[in-house]
Design a protein around this motif. Structure first.
Motif, PDB file in Angstrom:
ATOM      1  N   ALA A   1      30.979   1.874  43.097  1.00  0.00           N
ATOM      2  CA  ALA A   1      31.578   1.160  41.956  1.00  0.00           C
ATOM      3  C   ALA A   1      30.559   0.435  41.095  1.00  0.00           C
ATOM      4  O   ALA A   1      30.848   0.112  39.938  1.00  0.00           O
ATOM      5  CB  ALA A   1      32.614   0.160  42.472  1.00  0.00           C
TER       6      ALA A   1
ATOM      7  N   ASP B   1      38.418  -5.866  42.608  1.00  0.00           N
ATOM      8  CA  ASP B   1      38.158  -4.947  43.707  1.00  0.00           C
ATOM      9  C   ASP B   1      38.679  -3.576  43.310  1.00  0.00           C
ATOM     10  O   ASP B   1      39.257  -3.404  42.229  1.00  0.00           O
ATOM     11  CB  ASP B   1      38.844  -5.427  44.995  1.00  0.00           C
ATOM     12  CG  ASP B   1      37.875  -6.134  45.934  1.00  0.00           C
ATOM     13  OD1 ASP B   1      36.689  -5.754  45.962  1.00  0.00           O
ATOM     14  OD2 ASP B   1      38.301  -7.064  46.645  1.00  0.00           O
ATOM     15  N   ALA B   2      38.480  -2.605  44.180  1.00  0.00           N
ATOM     16  CA  ALA B   2      38.998  -1.256  43.914  1.00  0.00           C
ATOM     17  C   ALA B   2      40.492  -1.332  43.643  1.00  0.00           C
ATOM     18  O   ALA B   2      41.246  -1.973  44.382  1.00  0.00           O
ATOM     19  CB  ALA B   2      38.715  -0.356  45.107  1.00  0.00           C
ATOM     20  N   GLY B   3      40.923  -0.698  42.568  1.00  0.00           N
ATOM     21  CA  GLY B   3      42.344  -0.685  42.249  1.00  0.00           C
ATOM     22  C   GLY B   3      42.785  -1.783  41.298  1.00  0.00           C
ATOM     23  O   GLY B   3      43.964  -1.816  40.907  1.00  0.00           O
ATOM     24  N   THR B   4      41.880  -2.701  40.924  1.00  0.00           N
ATOM     25  CA  THR B   4      42.255  -3.729  39.944  1.00  0.00           C
ATOM     26  C   THR B   4      42.595  -3.038  38.628  1.00  0.00           C
ATOM     27  O   THR B   4      41.746  -2.344  38.052  1.00  0.00           O
ATOM     28  CB  THR B   4      41.102  -4.730  39.724  1.00  0.00           C
ATOM     29  OG1 THR B   4      40.787  -5.349  40.969  1.00  0.00           O
ATOM     30  CG2 THR B   4      41.499  -5.800  38.717  1.00  0.00           C
ATOM     31  N   PRO B   5      43.820  -3.190  38.102  1.00  0.00           N
ATOM     32  CA  PRO B   5      44.258  -2.365  36.969  1.00  0.00           C
ATOM     33  C   PRO B   5      43.556  -2.683  35.656  1.00  0.00           C
ATOM     34  O   PRO B   5      43.125  -1.794  34.944  1.00  0.00           O
ATOM     35  CB  PRO B   5      45.759  -2.659  36.876  1.00  0.00           C
ATOM     36  CG  PRO B   5      45.941  -3.973  37.561  1.00  0.00           C
ATOM     37  CD  PRO B   5      44.884  -4.059  38.620  1.00  0.00           C
ATOM     38  N   GLU B   6      43.447  -3.971  35.306  1.00  0.00           N
ATOM     39  CA  GLU B   6      42.850  -4.343  34.034  1.00  0.00           C
ATOM     40  C   GLU B   6      41.868  -5.482  34.254  1.00  0.00           C
ATOM     41  O   GLU B   6      42.073  -6.344  35.107  1.00  0.00           O
ATOM     42  CB  GLU B   6      43.921  -4.787  33.032  1.00  0.00           C
ATOM     43  CG  GLU B   6      44.777  -3.649  32.509  1.00  0.00           C
ATOM     44  CD  GLU B   6      45.671  -4.114  31.366  1.00  0.00           C
ATOM     45  OE1 GLU B   6      45.389  -5.180  30.780  1.00  0.00           O
ATOM     46  OE2 GLU B   6      46.649  -3.409  31.085  1.00  0.00           O
TER      47      GLU B   6
ATOM     48  N   SER C   1      29.881  -5.461  44.816  1.00  0.00           N
ATOM     49  CA  SER C   1      30.966  -4.515  45.051  1.00  0.00           C
ATOM     50  C   SER C   1      30.519  -3.443  46.048  1.00  0.00           C
ATOM     51  O   SER C   1      30.096  -3.759  47.155  1.00  0.00           O
ATOM     52  CB  SER C   1      31.418  -3.905  43.718  1.00  0.00           C
ATOM     53  OG  SER C   1      30.341  -3.290  43.025  1.00  0.00           O
TER      54      SER C   1
ATOM     55  N   ASN D   1      30.866  -0.833  37.083  1.00  0.00           N
ATOM     56  CA  ASN D   1      31.119  -2.268  36.920  1.00  0.00           C
ATOM     57  C   ASN D   1      30.078  -2.904  36.003  1.00  0.00           C
ATOM     58  O   ASN D   1      30.405  -3.625  35.051  1.00  0.00           O
ATOM     59  CB  ASN D   1      31.074  -2.979  38.273  1.00  0.00           C
ATOM     60  CG  ASN D   1      32.253  -2.640  39.162  1.00  0.00           C
ATOM     61  OD1 ASN D   1      33.280  -2.155  38.691  1.00  0.00           O
ATOM     62  ND2 ASN D   1      32.109  -2.902  40.449  1.00  0.00           N
TER      63      ASN D   1
END
Length: 233
Positions: A53, A31-36, A49, A57
Motif C-alpha cells: 500500500a 487502513d486497507a478498505g478505507t473508502p474515502e 502501512s 498512499n
C-alpha cells in the motif's frame, strides 16, 4: 497539526498516543478498505502501512499537497519513482528505515566506525538484527541501512542474508518473542572483536521520532532524511 495516519497497527496506535500528547490531532486513520480519504483537512501524513500500500498512499498524498513521513519497509523498489513524483508535485518527503533518534545516532557511529576500519582487512564485518516474531520482513530495514553505511566506506560491494565473504556483508536475522529491535555490528579478527550495539527497550522511540519528523517537515519542500531533522549533516 492535523495528522493523517496511514496504517493503524501497533505503530499507528503508538504514534497516535504520542501525537495527541504533543497537542496534535489525528483526523484520519487509514487502513486497507478505507473508502474515502479526506486530504483537505490534513497538514501531514505519517505512513506505517504495508509494502503493497505504501507507494500509492505516499504518492496520493503528494498529489494532494500533503507532506509525508514514511517508515514502511519492503517497498523500496519504488523509492526512486516516489522521489520523482514528490519533486514533480513540489511535495515534501522523509523516508527512514527507523525513526528512533537513538538509532539515527547509531547510524552515524556505524559510518564513522566503518571509516576507521576501512584499511584493517584482518577484520570481517557482519550485522545481526533481532526482532519480535510478528515482524514479516527480513532483514530489517534498519539492518540494510547499517550494511549500506558500511559499504559506503569499505571494500564491501553488497549484503546478503546469512552469508559473508570478502565482498559481502552477512546479515543475520532472528525473530524472538516480543523484542522491539536489537542491532549489532561486529568486526571479528583472529585476535579480537569490536562490536557496537543498539537495543530498543520499547517502540515508543520509533513513534516519537516519526512525530518529531512530521513537526519538522511542515512547510518545507523537498526530499529529506532524519539527518536533516536532527541536524547531523
Amino acid at each position: 497539526m492535523n495528522i493523517g495516519l496511514f496504517g493503524y497497527g501497533r505503530m499507528g496506535k503508538m504514534i497516535e498516543q504520542i501525537a495527541l500528547h504533543r497537542g496534535h490531532k489525528i483526523i484520519a486513520k487509514i487502513d486497507a478498505g478505507t473508502p474515502e480519504i479526506d486530504f483537505d483537512s490534513m497538514d501531514v501524513a505519517i505512513d506505517f502501512s504495508t509494502p503493497d500500500a505504501a507507494f500509492k498512499n505516499i504518492t496520493d498524498c503528494f498529489k494532494n499537497g500533503i507532506p509525508v513521513i514514511s517508515g514502511t519497509t519492503g517497498w523500496l523498489a519504488n523509492y526512486d519513482k516516489t522521489v520523482s513524483i514528490c519533486n514533480d508535485e513540489k511535495g515534501a518527503f522523509i523516508y527512514a528505515s527507523n525513526f528512533s533518534l537513538g538509532v539515527n545516532v547509531f547510524f552515524e557511529l556505524n559510518s564513522y566506525l566503518a571509516k576507521v576500519m576501512a584499511n584493517l582487512n584482518q577484520y570481517a564485518v557482519s550485522v545481526e538484527e533481532i526482532h519480535h516474531t510478528k515482524k514479516l520482513d527480513a532483514p530489517s530495514g534498519t539492518a540494510i541501512t547499517l550494511a549500506e553505511g558500511i559499504m559506503e566506506h569499505s571494500q564491501y560491494q553488497n549484503w546478503q542474508l546469512n552469508k559473508t565473504d570478502e565482498e559481502t556483508i552477512g546479515i543475520t536475522s532472528k525473530r524472538e518473542g516480543s523484542v522491539p529491535g536489537t542491532h549489532t555490528i561486529s568486526y571479528e579478527s583472529e585476535i579480537d572483536s569490536i562490536k557496537i550495539k543498539h537495543i530498543a527497550h520499547n517502540r515508543e522511540g520509533f513513534a516519537m521520532g516519526a512525530v518529531i519528523a512530521a513537526e519538522w517537515i511542515r512547510g518545507k519542500i523537498g526530499v529529506f532524511s532524519m539527518k536533516d531533522v536532527l541536524n547531523l549533516n
